[in-house]
Design a protein around this motif. Structure first.
Motif, PDB file in Angstrom:
ATOM      1  N   VAL A  53       0.836  -1.202   0.000  1.00 14.10           N
ATOM      2  CA  VAL A  53       0.000   0.000   0.000  1.00 14.10           C
ATOM      3  C   VAL A  53       0.872   1.255   0.000  1.00 14.10           C
ATOM      4  CG1 VAL A  53      -1.747   1.301   1.288  1.00 14.10           C
ATOM      5  CG2 VAL A  53      -1.956  -1.179   1.054  1.00 14.10           C
ATOM      6  N   GLU A  54       1.942   1.254   0.784  1.00 12.05           N
ATOM      7  CA  GLU A  54       2.852   2.406   0.789  1.00 12.05           C
ATOM      8  C   GLU A  54       3.435   2.640  -0.603  1.00 12.05           C
ATOM      9  OE1 GLU A  54       4.504   2.200   5.397  1.00 12.05           O
ATOM     10  OE2 GLU A  54       5.615   1.170   3.804  1.00 12.05           O
ATOM     11  N   ARG A  55       3.833   1.562  -1.273  1.00 13.84           N
ATOM     12  CA  ARG A  55       4.397   1.668  -2.624  1.00 13.84           C
ATOM     13  C   ARG A  55       3.357   2.244  -3.584  1.00 13.84           C
ATOM     14  NH1 ARG A  55       5.225  -3.596  -4.070  1.00 13.84           N
ATOM     15  NH2 ARG A  55       6.747  -3.728  -2.409  1.00 13.84           N
ATOM     16  N   SER A  56       2.123   1.748  -3.492  1.00 17.42           N
ATOM     17  CA  SER A  56       1.051   2.238  -4.368  1.00 17.42           C
ATOM     18  C   SER A  56       0.749   3.710  -4.117  1.00 17.42           C
ATOM     19  CB  SER A  56      -0.215   1.409  -4.177  1.00 17.42           C
ATOM     20  OG  SER A  56       0.007   0.093  -4.589  1.00 17.42           O
ATOM     21  N   LEU A  57       0.677   4.087  -2.853  1.00 15.41           N
ATOM     22  CA  LEU A  57       0.403   5.497  -2.539  1.00 15.41           C
ATOM     23  C   LEU A  57       1.561   6.400  -2.947  1.00 15.41           C
ATOM     24  CD1 LEU A  57      -1.571   5.349   0.807  1.00 15.41           C
ATOM     25  CD2 LEU A  57      -2.364   6.206  -1.383  1.00 15.41           C
ATOM     26  N   ARG A  58       2.788   5.903  -2.862  1.00 15.20           N
ATOM     27  CA  ARG A  58       3.924   6.686  -3.344  1.00 15.20           C
ATOM     28  C   ARG A  58       3.773   6.955  -4.838  1.00 15.20           C
ATOM     29  NH1 ARG A  58       7.213   3.958   0.076  1.00 15.20           N
ATOM     30  NH2 ARG A  58       7.787   2.407  -1.470  1.00 15.20           N
ATOM     31  N   TRP A  59       3.418   5.908  -5.596  1.00 17.16           N
ATOM     32  CA  TRP A  59       3.191   6.093  -7.034  1.00 17.16           C
ATOM     33  C   TRP A  59       2.064   7.093  -7.256  1.00 17.16           C
ATOM     34  CZ3 TRP A  59      -0.959   5.873 -10.223  1.00 17.16           C
ATOM     35  CH2 TRP A  59      -0.689   6.024 -11.591  1.00 17.16           C
ATOM     36  N   MET A  60       0.959   6.920  -6.504  1.00 19.80           N
ATOM     37  CA  MET A  60      -0.185   7.818  -6.666  1.00 19.80           C
ATOM     38  C   MET A  60       0.202   9.271  -6.394  1.00 19.80           C
ATOM     39  SD  MET A  60      -3.228   5.446  -5.029  1.00 19.80           S
ATOM     40  CE  MET A  60      -4.469   6.744  -5.047  1.00 19.80           C
ATOM     41  N   SER A  61       1.032   9.496  -5.383  1.00 23.46           N
ATOM     42  CA  SER A  61       1.399  10.873  -5.031  1.00 23.46           C
ATOM     43  C   SER A  61       2.370  11.484  -6.039  1.00 23.46           C
ATOM     44  CB  SER A  61       1.978  10.935  -3.618  1.00 23.46           C
ATOM     45  OG  SER A  61       3.211  10.259  -3.556  1.00 23.46           O
ATOM     46  N   LYS A  62       3.092  10.645  -6.803  1.00 30.95           N
ATOM     47  CA  LYS A  62       4.064  11.150  -7.776  1.00 30.95           C
ATOM     48  C   LYS A  62       3.544  11.142  -9.218  1.00 30.95           C
ATOM     49  CE  LYS A  62       8.081   9.652  -5.121  1.00 30.95           C
ATOM     50  NZ  LYS A  62       9.220   8.722  -5.095  1.00 30.95           N
ATOM     51  N   ALA A  63       2.440  10.467  -9.483  1.00 37.22           N
ATOM     52  CA  ALA A  63       1.965  10.269 -10.862  1.00 37.22           C
ATOM     53  C   ALA A  63       1.753  11.585 -11.599  1.00 37.22           C
ATOM     54  CB  ALA A  63       0.681   9.443 -10.876  1.00 37.22           C
ATOM     55  N   HIS A  64       1.116  12.545 -10.949  1.00 39.57           N
ATOM     56  CA  HIS A  64       0.833  13.812 -11.613  1.00 39.57           C
ATOM     57  C   HIS A  64       2.116  14.572 -11.921  1.00 39.57           C
ATOM     58  CE1 HIS A  64      -0.264  18.147 -11.764  1.00 39.57           C
ATOM     59  NE2 HIS A  64      -1.143  17.664 -12.624  1.00 39.57           N
ATOM     60  N   GLY A  65       2.997  14.682 -10.952  1.00 45.63           N
ATOM     61  CA  GLY A  65       4.243  15.419 -11.149  1.00 45.63           C
ATOM     62  C   GLY A  65       5.130  14.815 -12.221  1.00 45.63           C
ATOM     63  N   SER A  66       5.062  13.487 -12.377  1.00 43.55           N
ATOM     64  CA  SER A  66       5.888  12.816 -13.386  1.00 43.55           C
ATOM     65  C   SER A  66       5.267  12.879 -14.779  1.00 43.55           C
ATOM     66  CB  SER A  66       6.082  11.345 -13.004  1.00 43.55           C
ATOM     67  OG  SER A  66       4.875  10.617 -13.185  1.00 43.55           O
ATOM     68  N   GLY A  67       3.978  13.234 -14.837  1.00 45.50           N
ATOM     69  CA  GLY A  67       3.281  13.277 -16.117  1.00 45.50           C
ATOM     70  C   GLY A  67       2.831  11.919 -16.617  1.00 45.50           C
ATOM     71  N   LYS A  68       2.965  10.881 -15.777  1.00 50.08           N
ATOM     72  CA  LYS A  68       2.610   9.520 -16.194  1.00 50.08           C
ATOM     73  C   LYS A  68       1.169   9.151 -15.876  1.00 50.08           C
ATOM     74  CE  LYS A  68       7.321   7.912 -15.886  1.00 50.08           C
ATOM     75  NZ  LYS A  68       8.277   7.038 -15.230  1.00 50.08           N
ATOM     76  N   GLY A  69       0.499   9.973 -15.075  1.00 46.25           N
ATOM     77  CA  GLY A  69      -0.877   9.698 -14.674  1.00 46.25           C
ATOM     78  C   GLY A  69      -1.308  10.767 -13.684  1.00 46.25           C
ATOM     79  N   CYS A  70      -2.393  10.492 -12.967  1.00 46.83           N
ATOM     80  CA  CYS A  70      -2.862  11.392 -11.916  1.00 46.83           C
ATOM     81  C   CYS A  70      -3.786  10.582 -11.022  1.00 46.83           C
ATOM     82  CB  CYS A  70      -3.598  12.593 -12.501  1.00 46.83           C
ATOM     83  SG  CYS A  70      -3.914  13.889 -11.275  1.00 46.83           S
ATOM     84  N   ALA A  71      -3.618  10.727  -9.705  1.00 49.38           N
ATOM     85  CA  ALA A  71      -4.399   9.915  -8.772  1.00 49.38           C
ATOM     86  C   ALA A  71      -4.986  10.784  -7.666  1.00 49.38           C
ATOM     87  CB  ALA A  71      -3.508   8.834  -8.171  1.00 49.38           C
ATOM     88  N   TRP A  72      -6.192  10.428  -7.280  1.00 47.20           N
ATOM     89  CA  TRP A  72      -6.913  11.166  -6.242  1.00 47.20           C
ATOM     90  C   TRP A  72      -7.400  10.216  -5.152  1.00 47.20           C
ATOM     91  CZ3 TRP A  72      -7.631  11.867 -11.448  1.00 47.20           C
ATOM     92  CH2 TRP A  72      -7.476  13.162 -11.968  1.00 47.20           C
ATOM     93  N   ILE A  73      -7.400  10.697  -3.933  1.00 48.42           N
ATOM     94  CA  ILE A  73      -8.119  10.057  -2.833  1.00 48.42           C
ATOM     95  C   ILE A  73      -9.522  10.660  -2.855  1.00 48.42           C
ATOM     96  CG2 ILE A  73      -8.321   9.926  -0.302  1.00 48.42           C
ATOM     97  CD1 ILE A  73      -6.104   8.133  -1.479  1.00 48.42           C
ATOM     98  N   ILE A  74     -10.540   9.812  -2.721  1.00 54.89           N
ATOM     99  CA  ILE A  74     -11.934  10.273  -2.703  1.00 54.89           C
ATOM    100  C   ILE A  74     -12.354  10.447  -1.257  1.00 54.89           C
ATOM    101  CG2 ILE A  74     -14.324   9.736  -3.310  1.00 54.89           C
ATOM    102  CD1 ILE A  74     -13.168   7.861  -5.517  1.00 54.89           C
ATOM    103  N   GLU A  75     -12.676  11.677  -0.880  1.00 50.73           N
ATOM    104  CA  GLU A  75     -13.160  11.975   0.462  1.00 50.73           C
ATOM    105  C   GLU A  75     -14.611  12.415   0.402  1.00 50.73           C
ATOM    106  OE1 GLU A  75      -9.382  13.719   3.001  1.00 50.73           O
ATOM    107  OE2 GLU A  75     -10.795  15.135   2.133  1.00 50.73           O
ATOM    108  N   ILE A  76     -15.347  12.055   1.453  1.00 50.27           N
ATOM    109  CA  ILE A  76     -16.708  12.561   1.603  1.00 50.27           C
ATOM    110  C   ILE A  76     -16.597  14.001   2.103  1.00 50.27           C
ATOM    111  CG2 ILE A  76     -18.921  12.263   2.788  1.00 50.27           C
ATOM    112  CD1 ILE A  76     -18.160   9.962   0.837  1.00 50.27           C
ATOM    113  N   SER A  77     -17.167  14.938   1.370  1.00 52.74           N
ATOM    114  CA  SER A  77     -17.081  16.348   1.769  1.00 52.74           C
ATOM    115  C   SER A  77     -17.652  16.523   3.165  1.00 52.74           C
ATOM    116  CB  SER A  77     -17.838  17.233   0.776  1.00 52.74           C
ATOM    117  OG  SER A  77     -17.237  17.162  -0.494  1.00 52.74           O
ATOM    118  N   GLY A  78     -17.040  17.374   3.941  1.00 55.45           N
ATOM    119  CA  GLY A  78     -17.494  17.629   5.303  1.00 55.45           C
ATOM    120  C   GLY A  78     -16.811  16.706   6.293  1.00 55.45           C
ATOM    121  N   SER A  79     -17.026  15.395   6.186  1.00 52.95           N
ATOM    122  CA  SER A  79     -16.453  14.455   7.155  1.00 52.95           C
ATOM    123  C   SER A  79     -14.988  14.145   6.884  1.00 52.95           C
ATOM    124  CB  SER A  79     -17.240  13.144   7.152  1.00 52.95           C
ATOM    125  OG  SER A  79     -16.948  12.395   5.978  1.00 52.95           O
TER     126      SER A  79
END
Length: 192
Positions: free
Chosen positions: A54-80
């Motif tokens: 999971v740490e490896r996957s989240l590291r990729w997710m956090s770098k994907a946009h900056g590297s230009g290879k993708g883009c990843a978001w965490i989905i949060e419920i607004s408010g909570s």
């Protein structure tokens, strides 16, 4: 303009959701999400992934946009600010202006139209911000709920690729979906 034209991370907001960048603080909640068998059943995620995976996957997710290879978001419920899931462009084919999406949502939030809401926001970002002409997605046979999310978000079923991938000890068919920038979402998308 290439998919990486915008270097600022695109935080997205919908009526009920905030889609934000992944951080290391998301590891426990994301691992808990991926440890739910129904979440990973129709995906290539390992069942009950380790903290390291999971740490490896989240590291990729956090770098994907900056590297230009993708883009990843965490989905949060607004408010909570509860972590409900994740959605991402797993890849960009810059030359072809194409991207592929994938997503997960906790079963507590199924059947409320939240994933359709998230997919529509990401699709709009893909076409408008990243200037993608085409967006692809795949589901596995039997995952009718994900098929409906994609269809309500303007994707069309384009065929099944037989035994396309090997994971979890077996070959798997992929039901392929695609949408191009001119495709419209269906009117009843909030019902998913």
């Amino acid at each position: 303009m290439p998919p990486t034209a915008s270097r600022k991370f695109p935080v997205l907001s919908t009526r009920r959701l905030t889609l934000r960048a992944a951080t290391p603080k998301d590891v426990p909640a994301f691992r808990a999400l991926l440890s739910v068998p129904d979440v990973t059943r129709f995906s290539n995620w390992p069942d009950a992934p380790s903290t390291t995976q999971v740490e490896r996957s989240l590291r990729w997710m956090s770098k994907a946009h900056g590297s230009g290879k993708g883009c990843a978001w965490i989905i949060e419920i607004s408010g909570s600010k509860a972590l409900a899931g994740a959605i991402r462009f797993n890849s960009f084919e810059k030359k072809w202006r194409c991207g592929q999406i994938g997503y997960e949502l906790h079963p507590d939030y199924w059947g409320k139209g939240l994933m359709t809401e998230a997919v529509r926001a990401v699709v709009a970002c893909g076409h408008e911000t990243f200037r993608l002409n085409r967006i692809d997605a795949w589901t596995m046979p039997g995952n009718a709920a994900s098929d409906r999310v994609l269809e309500k978000s303007g994707f069309q079923y384009e065929g099944t690729l037989r035994q396309k991938a090997w994971f979890k000890g077996a070959f798997h068919d992929f039901r392929m979906f695609g949408r191009i920038s001119g495709d419209a979402a269906t009117a009843n998308g909030d019902a998913a």
